[in-house]
Design a protein around this motif. Structure first.
Motif, PDB file in Angstrom:
ATOM      1  N   ARG B  12       0.870  -1.174   0.000  1.00  0.00           N
ATOM      2  CA  ARG B  12       0.000   0.000   0.000  1.00  0.00           C
ATOM      3  C   ARG B  12       0.908   1.224   0.000  1.00  0.00           C
ATOM      4  NH1 ARG B  12      -4.056  -1.832   4.900  1.00  0.00           N
ATOM      5  NH2 ARG B  12      -4.696  -3.782   3.906  1.00  0.00           N
ATOM      6  N   ALA B  13       0.294   2.402  -0.127  1.00  0.00           N
ATOM      7  CA  ALA B  13       1.066   3.644  -0.024  1.00  0.00           C
ATOM      8  C   ALA B  13       1.782   3.648   1.321  1.00  0.00           C
ATOM      9  CB  ALA B  13       0.128   4.843  -0.124  1.00  0.00           C
ATOM     10  N   ASP B  14       3.055   4.051   1.326  1.00  0.00           N
ATOM     11  CA  ASP B  14       3.836   4.065   2.560  1.00  0.00           C
ATOM     12  C   ASP B  14       3.142   4.822   3.686  1.00  0.00           C
ATOM     13  OD1 ASP B  14       5.801   2.550   1.526  1.00  0.00           O
ATOM     14  OD2 ASP B  14       7.311   4.155   1.384  1.00  0.00           O
ATOM     15  N   ASP B  15       2.463   5.914   3.303  1.00  0.00           N
ATOM     16  CA  ASP B  15       1.885   6.749   4.356  1.00  0.00           C
ATOM     17  C   ASP B  15       0.412   6.415   4.636  1.00  0.00           C
ATOM     18  OD1 ASP B  15       0.819   7.637   2.030  1.00  0.00           O
ATOM     19  OD2 ASP B  15       1.244   9.776   2.360  1.00  0.00           O
ATOM     20  N   ALA B  16      -0.076   5.288   4.097  1.00  0.00           N
ATOM     21  CA  ALA B  16      -1.453   4.889   4.404  1.00  0.00           C
ATOM     22  C   ALA B  16      -1.546   4.609   5.906  1.00  0.00           C
ATOM     23  CB  ALA B  16      -1.829   3.646   3.599  1.00  0.00           C
ATOM     24  N   PRO B  17      -2.533   5.208   6.582  1.00  0.00           N
ATOM     25  CA  PRO B  17      -2.610   4.997   8.036  1.00  0.00           C
ATOM     26  C   PRO B  17      -3.070   3.583   8.377  1.00  0.00           C
ATOM     27  CG  PRO B  17      -4.433   6.367   7.281  1.00  0.00           C
ATOM     28  CD  PRO B  17      -3.574   6.111   6.085  1.00  0.00           C
ATOM     29  N   VAL B  18      -2.428   2.973   9.355  1.00  0.00           N
ATOM     30  CA  VAL B  18      -2.794   1.630   9.814  1.00  0.00           C
ATOM     31  C   VAL B  18      -3.489   1.713  11.170  1.00  0.00           C
ATOM     32  CG1 VAL B  18      -1.825  -0.541  10.696  1.00  0.00           C
ATOM     33  CG2 VAL B  18      -1.050   0.387   8.505  1.00  0.00           C
ATOM     34  N   ALA B  19      -2.944   2.565  12.024  1.00  0.00           N
ATOM     35  CA  ALA B  19      -3.503   2.678  13.373  1.00  0.00           C
ATOM     36  C   ALA B  19      -3.233   4.089  13.882  1.00  0.00           C
ATOM     37  CB  ALA B  19      -2.866   1.652  14.298  1.00  0.00           C
TER      38      ALA B  19
END
Lengths: 86, 583
Positions: B12-19
């Motif tokens: 996914r995009a590196d900066d996609a938020p996970v938590a």
């Protein structure tokens, strides 16, 4: 912070709201921890105590977990919370 | 949505938020690099890791790193020291993010799951290999291990199909459910992770702490337990979240209709109740609505098959998500859940209650027989029976005990509270605090019926019995006297039927208190021969305080007469003399 009437009132509230058996309000130490050690209250008690405090004193628990832990630490800290909030 | 086993293969995009937590947002690159870093630490150093994390992001990193390293993560059912010690002893090391000093096994390998990073590489995991072990009940010794492979947890794809359409792609997922239990594992961590929705990482203990977090701008989802939802609905602010809080899930126990309806009124959407178990995963869902059926039937989730066992009347569940059970011709497993049910022609079902003695309290599961056996091995106990009592709100456990000779000695010397305290301490290392008995009743024999069984109703009658004596606030002993400060409980059993409008303590009950005090004073069983010069001068009412003094006429061993007075601050209530046999 040293109002003995309020201290006893809160102790009574704890005993009644949580239906504690075998303990009289007077036996709760004002500065002893309420949860885990000390009285040994648990997370359901925390919910119920918060509700009882709100009902009696119109004070509501805030949103900061660390702060809440401090408030619910002892009768003494609850007194401070009730006095400040009402 | 892809299988969880492929989560790390599709960047996914590196900066996609996970938590997100109080310390900010964790992104996809944070997640994958930490998984890689930690898995390199774990590789070759052990096959079983205890996962003891308070933060859900650290927990997620630990799970995927363990799977990457080809090992198995053990999820403790609670964080009681006894449980953690037992589980840690069976594992090769512990992954813990909480730096608190209470170390379970100081000489063992303990790693912080967030301490390592390495450039991420795509790697597919084995969907059928066991990656997790969950535990279902109290003690580690007696708890059942429930293994899970990614394929069992792929139920999250079914959840996304069923409920994801109504949710914004970036809706943030909040939860009060602990991530080491299956509900939290699926709804708080794995479903958001697989669907790309950011999840709340830090634990929230009070429902109040949730509200301001939910009030932050943007769409949100809430997966909570019935107790927390009940609390939330008692606050007015829930209505402010209308339009932004897009779904509310409840699991871990029955959701009261009142709570479901309050949520619907506030948000304009009815909460989704999820029924399932650690072994089976989510089985079915339903919505209790204000306008609909007051007890709506449960609808199974996707590929879940249910039938009712004709012999036991219990629900049997078969699906690819069941990880413990009997193998079916198609390779899936089937399990009897121990819940009695009635199946409708359309495949939906109604639940009719538990078949065994498994109770849920504060979302924790307790097998009453397990705790009974643990009580029975204590030297002060001869027999123990437990029952769950509803005291308005959450259930609590009540213990009905027959004491051993040693236990009776303790009772006579130190009172009921000492007995209760000793046994609570005996249970505390192995069970969560909310599961410990809160009501203790000591009886001469258990209320068995003619078949020798212990009917629940009989146990409840004993557990619910109201106090028969006064509350003793203080006690002072003199040489030949005993002084007790008493308070009359409002729920004193003897007040029953004694002048409903003007409850007063019957004289015979007062005499009982006197005899009790005299017995304690003399330190021996009493054989009262007569009560003399008895006077009742004033009424004693519930809530009143009184002082009871008993005084022996001679040295305690020789005493044959005990005088007593019972007085309130308004004056004397009763006085008299009891004649007893000398010892």
């Amino acid at each position: 912070m040293t109002d003995p009437t309020l201290a006893l009132e809160i102790k009574k509230l704890i005993v009644e709201a949580l239906a504690l058996e075998d303990i009289a309000p007077e036996e709760i130490e004002t500065s002893a921890p309420l949860f885990v050690e000390g009285l040994g209250l648990d997370s359901i008690d925390a919910l119920e105590l918060a509700m009882a405090l709100e009902e009696k004193y119109g004070v509501t628990v805030g949103d900061d977990p660390d702060e809440n832990q401090k408030i619910f630490f002892s009768v003494e800290s609850l007194m401070g919370f009730v006095q400040k909030g009402s | 949505m892809r299988s969880l086993a492929e989560l790390l293969t599709h960047p996914r995009a590196d900066d996609a938020p996970v938590a997100f937590g109080r310390d900010g947002v964790h992104t996809w690159v944070d997640f994958t690099e930490r998984v890689e870093g930690l898995s390199r630490q774990l590789a070759g150093r052990g096959a079983a890791w205890l996962v003891d994390c308070t933060d859900s992001f650290a927990f997620a990193v630990a799970l995927f790193a363990i799977a990457r390293a080809g090992a198995v993560g053990w999820l403790p059912p609670n964080r009681q020291p006894g449980t953690l010690r037992d589980l840690a002893a069976a594992c090769d090391g512990t992954l813990r993010d909480d730096p608190s000093p209470e170390q379970v096994q100081p000489n063992r390998l303990v790693l912080d799951p967030l301490a390592f990073r390495a450039p991420a590489s795509a790697a597919a995991l084995d969907p059928r290999a066991t990656v997790l072990r969950l535990f279902t009940s109290g003690t580690a010794g007696q708890a059942k291990e429930i293994p899970k492979a990614w394929c069992h947890l792929d139920e999250v794809a079914e959840l996304e199909r069923r409920f994801g359409g109504a949710l914004a792609g970036d809706a943030r997922v909040f939860s009060t459910a602990p991530h080491q239990h299956l509900y939290g594992l699926l709804f708080r961590v794995l479903w958001p992770l697989a669907a790309g929705r950011p999840f709340q990482a830090d634990p929230l203990l009070h429902a109040e702490e949730l509200l301001p977090r939910l009030a932050e701008p943007g769409a949100s989802v809430l997966a909570a337990t019935p107790a927390h939802l009940r609390r939330l609905t008692q606050r007015g602010e829930l209505a402010d979240l209308r339009g932004r809080l897009q779904a509310v899930f409840s699991s871990g126990g029955p959701l009261p209709a009142e709570t479901a309806h309050a949520i619907e009124s506030a948000l304009g959407l009815a909460p989704v109740e999820v029924f399932g178990s650690t072994e089976t995963g989510g089985v079915a869902t339903r919505r209790q609505t204000r306008s609909g059926d007051p007890s709506p039937a449960w609808e199974t989730l996707g590929p879940v098959d249910v039938r009712v066992d004709p012999a036991s009347g219990c629900l049997r569940v078969a699906s690819p998500f069941v990880s413990v059970g009997t193998e079916q011709p198609d390779g899936t497993l089937e399990l009897d859940m121990g819940d009695r049910a009635e199946l409708h022609a359309d495949g939906r079902f109604q639940l009719l209650g538990r078949a065994d003695r498994l109770v849920k309290i504060g979302e924790k599961r307790l097998a009453l027989p397990d705790m009974e056996s643990q009580l029975q091995i204590h030297p002060i106990v001869s027999e123990a029976a437990l029952v769950d009592v509803d005291r308005g709100g959450d259930a609590r456990v009540a213990a009905v005990l027959v004491l051993s000779a040693e236990g009776r000695k303790l009772l006579a010397r130190d009172g009921r509270r000492a007995v209760a305290a000793a046994l609570a301490e005996h249970l505390a290392p192995n069970w969560d605090r909310v599961l410990l008995p809160r009501v203790w009743r000591i009886v001469d024999s258990l209320p068995r019926d003619e078949r020798g069984k212990l009917p629940r109703s009989a146990l409840l009658a004993v557990a619910g019995e109201r106090p028969r004596g006064p509350r003793i606030l203080a006690e002072q002993r003199g040489e030949a006297s005993l002084r007790r400060e008493l308070e009359v409980p409002d729920d004193l059993a003897q007040l029953e039927g004694h002048f409903p409008e003007h409850p007063v303590v019957p004289g015979v009950a007062q005499l009982g208190w006197v005899l009790d005090a005299a017995r304690v004073l003399l330190g021996r069983p009493l054989r009262p021969r007569a009560v003399e010069v008895l006077k009742f001068k004033a009424a004693l009412r519930p809530g009143q305080r009184a002082v009871l003094e008993v005084r022996a006429d001679a040295e305690l061993a020789e005493a044959s007469r005990v005088r007593f007075t019972l007085a309130t601050s308004d004056g004397e209530v009763a006085s008299g003399r009891i004649d007893v046999d000398p010892s």
